[in-house]
Scaffold this motif. Structure first.
Motif, PDB file in Angstrom:
ATOM      1  N   THR A  11      34.968  15.981   7.780  1.00 21.82           N
ATOM      2  CA  THR A  11      35.697  15.482   6.612  1.00 21.82           C
ATOM      3  C   THR A  11      34.915  15.774   5.337  1.00 21.82           C
ATOM      4  O   THR A  11      35.492  16.124   4.306  1.00 21.82           O
ATOM      5  CB  THR A  11      35.943  13.970   6.752  1.00 21.82           C
ATOM      6  N   ASN A  15      36.266  10.190   3.142  1.00 21.46           N
ATOM      7  CA  ASN A  15      37.204  10.536   2.075  1.00 21.46           C
ATOM      8  C   ASN A  15      37.106   9.544   0.921  1.00 21.46           C
ATOM      9  O   ASN A  15      37.106   9.917  -0.247  1.00 21.46           O
ATOM     10  CB  ASN A  15      38.624  10.584   2.631  1.00 21.46           C
ATOM     11  N   PHE A  61      39.057  21.086  -0.159  1.00 21.90           N
ATOM     12  CA  PHE A  61      40.364  20.720  -0.707  1.00 21.90           C
ATOM     13  C   PHE A  61      40.191  19.864  -1.949  1.00 21.90           C
ATOM     14  O   PHE A  61      39.293  19.030  -2.004  1.00 21.90           O
ATOM     15  CB  PHE A  61      41.190  19.967   0.343  1.00 21.90           C
ATOM     16  N   THR A  96      34.133  10.297  -1.225  1.00 19.56           N
ATOM     17  CA  THR A  96      33.962  11.630  -1.819  1.00 19.56           C
ATOM     18  C   THR A  96      35.189  12.007  -2.639  1.00 19.56           C
ATOM     19  O   THR A  96      35.244  11.733  -3.831  1.00 19.56           O
ATOM     20  CB  THR A  96      33.705  12.686  -0.720  1.00 19.56           C
ATOM     21  N   ARG A  97      36.189  12.570  -1.989  1.00 18.54           N
ATOM     22  CA  ARG A  97      37.286  13.147  -2.747  1.00 18.54           C
ATOM     23  C   ARG A  97      38.160  12.110  -3.441  1.00 18.54           C
ATOM     24  O   ARG A  97      38.689  12.369  -4.522  1.00 18.54           O
ATOM     25  CB  ARG A  97      38.123  14.031  -1.808  1.00 18.54           C
ATOM     26  N   VAL A 128      42.521  16.451   2.053  1.00 13.57           N
ATOM     27  CA  VAL A 128      41.364  16.210   2.913  1.00 13.57           C
ATOM     28  C   VAL A 128      41.790  15.445   4.170  1.00 13.57           C
ATOM     29  O   VAL A 128      41.463  15.837   5.287  1.00 13.57           O
ATOM     30  CB  VAL A 128      40.275  15.426   2.155  1.00 13.57           C
ATOM     31  N   THR A 129      42.549  14.353   3.986  1.00 14.51           N
ATOM     32  CA  THR A 129      43.003  13.586   5.151  1.00 14.51           C
ATOM     33  C   THR A 129      43.843  14.467   6.058  1.00 14.51           C
ATOM     34  O   THR A 129      43.680  14.441   7.279  1.00 14.51           O
ATOM     35  CB  THR A 129      43.878  12.384   4.721  1.00 14.51           C
ATOM     36  N   ALA A 148      41.654  16.855   7.963  1.00 15.99           N
ATOM     37  CA  ALA A 148      40.818  16.170   8.948  1.00 15.99           C
ATOM     38  C   ALA A 148      41.640  15.780  10.175  1.00 15.99           C
ATOM     39  O   ALA A 148      41.198  15.957  11.310  1.00 15.99           O
ATOM     40  CB  ALA A 148      40.164  14.938   8.330  1.00 15.99           C
ATOM     41  N   PHE A 178      35.697  19.267   4.535  1.00 12.56           N
ATOM     42  CA  PHE A 178      37.040  19.402   3.970  1.00 12.56           C
ATOM     43  C   PHE A 178      37.095  18.861   2.546  1.00 12.56           C
ATOM     44  O   PHE A 178      37.844  19.351   1.715  1.00 12.56           O
ATOM     45  CB  PHE A 178      38.070  18.677   4.850  1.00 12.56           C
ATOM     46  N   ALA A 179      36.284  17.832   2.264  1.00  7.80           N
ATOM     47  CA  ALA A 179      36.272  17.254   0.920  1.00  7.80           C
ATOM     48  C   ALA A 179      35.726  18.256  -0.090  1.00  7.80           C
ATOM     49  O   ALA A 179      35.985  18.135  -1.287  1.00  7.80           O
ATOM     50  CB  ALA A 179      35.449  15.966   0.897  1.00  7.80           C
ATOM     51  N   GLN A 180      34.947  19.240   0.378  1.00  9.30           N
ATOM     52  CA  GLN A 180      34.474  20.272  -0.532  1.00  9.30           C
ATOM     53  C   GLN A 180      35.532  21.360  -0.698  1.00  9.30           C
ATOM     54  O   GLN A 180      35.608  22.008  -1.735  1.00  9.30           O
ATOM     55  CB  GLN A 180      33.176  20.922  -0.023  1.00  9.30           C
ATOM     56  N   GLY A 219      38.163  22.233  -5.845  1.00  5.27           N
ATOM     57  CA  GLY A 219      38.004  22.536  -4.437  1.00  5.27           C
ATOM     58  C   GLY A 219      37.900  24.034  -4.295  1.00  5.27           C
ATOM     59  O   GLY A 219      38.098  24.770  -5.250  1.00  5.27           O
TER      60      GLY A 219
END
Lengths: 528, 238
Positions: free
Chosen positions: A179, A100, A186, A103-104, A192-193, A196, A182-184, A266
């Motif tokens: 993760t 995370n 959200f 990335t996000r 993301v957290t 995950a 999910f970063a893509q 996202g």
């Protein structure tokens, strides 16, 4: 698509040189230290059998995974049965935050935009992040494997150390990949957290269900799969290989999405909030509650869950303690309990109140966090008294000091209720007696906020000391005045000891004094 | 051939339309000011130019090449400064500058000397951790990294927010110097005096469309200041 990958990777290593090295050391060293303790905890065959029996109860299997190797028990097998899942969870947490943050989080703060304006490929950043995570997981696995295998701990084999260490690393890798996915999907770091950890919860529950019913359902869950290595017994390698492949496949899907989407966007749009503040939010107390709400609710659920899980093992106590003097000594404590269950309750009440202190301290310290980030300046410029927000956080912490013990009492009673071993009134008394100690912890945090905000983390030293006196004070004879420094040590250990109001009243008075002093100090000092 | 060219650039976020056909053309060697209030679509246009956002439809070209497809090659030839610079807490400003410059990958021998020169001009201490920088200092990090790079195109999105008047003067001088060296600048700004000093040509964007495009001399020929023109464009409601 992958242009400038080496540059990106070097940058990632530079950013990670502190955090990841700490994780690397903490994970591998604690794995080895814990493994080395087990031969001492389980000195005899009977002790091992007793422990294995306890672990084999439905509640324990649900919590920590399947039991194996009953025909060839050794301390290493019991250690893996009891510890592998927790190292897996620690590894997952590390990986979720690692991915995370690269990335996000970068994207949300707009840092990613500057990197994207450089000649870098669209997938370079995400690829560097997952490569870094994989490298870190392998490093942790290798170091753990090496350290475990060189110390000659009883029952620890080379192949066992290998699958144990790589089960930790590869379980983490699957969650790193998830993760990344999910970063893509959200568009906020929080989303993301959240996703995950929801995925972690889901795979824990699937594993618990599968392990309890002894079915292959557990294999669907990465956490369940990781436990299937049966370290120090079967030493299977295939679960590790499958986990690795799963991680690669999920990463590939994530990268494919990453290559076509807009930076900052996202797939699942962020929800809209309210355009007006509610009446409650417009007060300092309302603001303080909003800032701490999520964490408090999480801790509240956690307290009930811990109460439930500790309560569920109470029936197996006798078998558990058989032939184990260390644990018997801890359970019986100073007074000498009339029954094991009562000794267990006295110990639980102490542990639980120590755990309950964490959310309280976090709540008070939140103000310091707000100050450090410069957000208190705007609040201080409003027409409210200076200490009002500190008072608000303190009120919330005090409410929690009452609520958290009640919550775990409810959890504990729900689990032991119909066994009739411990009456509700006794559980309640034993646990709620610690409320004055909790109030004093809040008070100490308030004093630090008021006078010495730079040393606010000293409160964790008090916490660590209290933990230390609790755990080791019973095993090694500490002088009484030393352990009495811990607020928790002054509480009568009901039902092992008699109830006595005097220390409770004294603690409450000191706590009240710390509140008053802390508020006064905060009014006088400079903001950070 | 213009350095930057967008033709009927549109960008939708879900149902919302951010850009409704932006036509923008920036010629080589000019300082092109890009004006418009918050939310008009300036930053969205710039992000499309950088290939960070993918255009819903229309043409987006830099140096005659597609900005999305050829982003890696194009980014070697341009430098970007955002208006809101966020940096990594545990890196120093100097490290971030080196990182940006090395990842742009020119590696000209005189870039190190330029780096020193601009650090001094902007009075930036490169040895401090980014978490200790104020907003203005973080802005300086991005500016030094951009000006020290020897590129053909500078895309500056409100680059002076957070700078004091002295440093704004330094910034103005820097832009005039790169203009003299024949470089191209796309400058989005809210500061009219800055634009009047620097710009050769102005485009004003409103509700996702360019509503006015002209040289500074054409604008002064109308007998209006830039600010009066800007306000009149915006007060003319449809």
């Amino acid at each position: 698509m992958f242009a400038n990958f080496p540059g990106f990777l070097r940058f990632l290593v530079r950013r990670e040189r502190m955090t990841s090295v700490i994780w690397l050391a903490a994970m591998s060293i604690s794995a080895v230290v814990i493994a080395s303790l087990f031969p001492g905890i389980l000195p005899t065959e009977e002790a091992m059998q007793g422990m294995a029996l306890t672990l084999n109860s439905p509640a324990m299997v649900a919590m920590m995974g399947p039991v194996y190797g009953l025909d060839a028990l050794n301390p290493a097998i019991v250690m893996a049965e009891e510890c592998l899942i927790w190292f897996g969870i620690a590894s997952i947490i590390m990986n979720v935050f690692f991915i995370n943050r690269h990335t996000r989080v970068d994207e949300e703060l707009g840092r990613d935009e500057m990197l994207a304006a450089l000649p870098t490929g669209r997938m370079t950043g995400a690829t560097a992040a997952i490569t870094g995570a994989l490298a870190l997981n392998i490093a942790i696995s290798l170091l753990t494997f090496l350290l475990l295998s060189i110390f000659g701990i009883e029952g620890v084999t080379l192949s066992g150390s290998f699958v144990y260490a790589f089960s930790i690393g590869m379980t983490g890798f699957v969650f790193a990949a998830a993760t990344l996915l999910f970063a893509q999907l959200f568009s906020t770091a929080r989303g993301v957290t959240g996703a995950a950890f929801a995925f972690m919860g889901l795979s824990y529950i699937i594993r618990a269900y599968g392990d309890m019913s002894n079915s292959s359902v557990s294999l669907i869950s990465p956490m369940g799969l990781g436990l299937k290595v049966e370290a120090f017994y079967s030493d299977r390698v295939w679960p590790i290989i499958i986990l690795f492949i799963e991680g690669l496949v999920i990463s590939a899907i994530a990268l494919a999405i990453c290559s076509v989407r807009d930076v900052g966007a996202g797939i699942i749009p962020a929800g809209k909030g309210k355009s007006h503040a509610s009446r409650f939010l417009k007060s300092p107390l309302g603001l303080a509650w909003r800032l701490t709400r999520g964490g408090t609710i999480g801790w509240a659920i956690g307290m009930v869950a811990i109460g439930l899980s500790y309560g569920s093992v109470i029936g197996e106590l006798e078998t558990f303690v058989q032939g184990n003097d260390t644990i018997r000594m801890m359970l019986e404590g100073r007074g000498g309990a009339s029954s094991l269950a009562e000794g267990y309750l006295a110990m639980l009440a102490a542990i639980m109140s120590l755990i309950a202190a964490i959310p309280l301290v976090l709540t008070v310290n939140r103000l310091h966090g707000e100050e450090k980030r410069g957000r208190m300046e705007q609040i201080s410029a409003l027409s409210i008294p200076r200490d009002r927000l500190l008072v608000a956080f303190t009120i919330l912490a005090v409410i929690q000091a009452f609520a958290m013990p009640v919550l775990y009492v409810l959890g504990l009673y729900a689990a032991v209720g119909n066994t009739g071993i411990l009456p509700f009134g006794m559980i309640m008394q034993a646990s709620l007696a610690y409320i004055p100690a909790l109030l004093l912890m809040v008070g100490l945090a308030v004093v630090l906020s008021g006078y010495a905000p730079k040393f606010i983390s000293l409160i964790w030293a008090v916490f660590a000391f209290s933990f230390f006196t609790f755990y080791f004070g019973r095993l090694t004879e500490l002088p009484e005045w030393v352990s009495h420094i811990s607020p928790f040590d002054n509480i009568p250990q009901i039902p092992v000891e008699e109830f006595s109001a005097v220390p409770l009243v004294i603690l409450c008075v000191i706590a009240a004094a710390t509140f008053v002093a802390g508020f006064a100090g905060y009014k006088k000092r400079d903001l950070l | 051939m213009p350095v930057i060219q967008t033709i009927q650039l549109t960008k939708n976020f879900g149902k919302a339309t951010a850009l409704a056909g932006v036509d923008l053309s920036v010629k080589e060697g000019e300082v092109h000011a890009f004006l418009g209030p918050n939310g008009a679509g300036k930053s969205t246009t710039i992000r499309c130019l950088l290939g960070i956002l993918r255009a819903t439809s229309g043409t987006v070209q830099i140096f005659g090449q597609d900005a999305w497809k050829n982003s890696v090659e194009l980014h070697k030839r341009l430098a970007y400064v955002p208006g809101d610079v966020n940096l990594w807490d545990n890196l120093t400003g100097g490290e971030v500058i080196d990182l940006f410059m090395s990842m742009r990958g020119k590696g000209n021998s005189d870039e190190a000397a330029r780096r020193e020169k601009f650090l001094q001009r902007f009075e930036l201490d490169p040895a401090k951790k980014c978490r200790t920088y104020s907003k203005g200092n973080r802005q300086k990090v991005a500016l030094v990294a951009a000006f020290a790079s020897d590129v053909e195109l500078y895309i500056l999105d409100e680059p002076t927010s957070g700078l004091d008047p002295l440093l704004e003067k330094v910034f103005t001088d820097c832009v005039l110097e790169i203009k003299k060296a024949g470089k191209t600048v796309l400058l989005s700004s809210h500061i009219m005096s800055e634009v009047e000093k620097l710009a050769d040509r102005v485009s004003i964007i409103k509700e996702g469309k360019v509503v006015l495009n002209g040289t500074m001399s054409e604008i002064s020929a109308r007998g209006k200041t830039l600010e009066e023109l800007f306000l009149s464009e915006y007060e003319r409601r449809a």
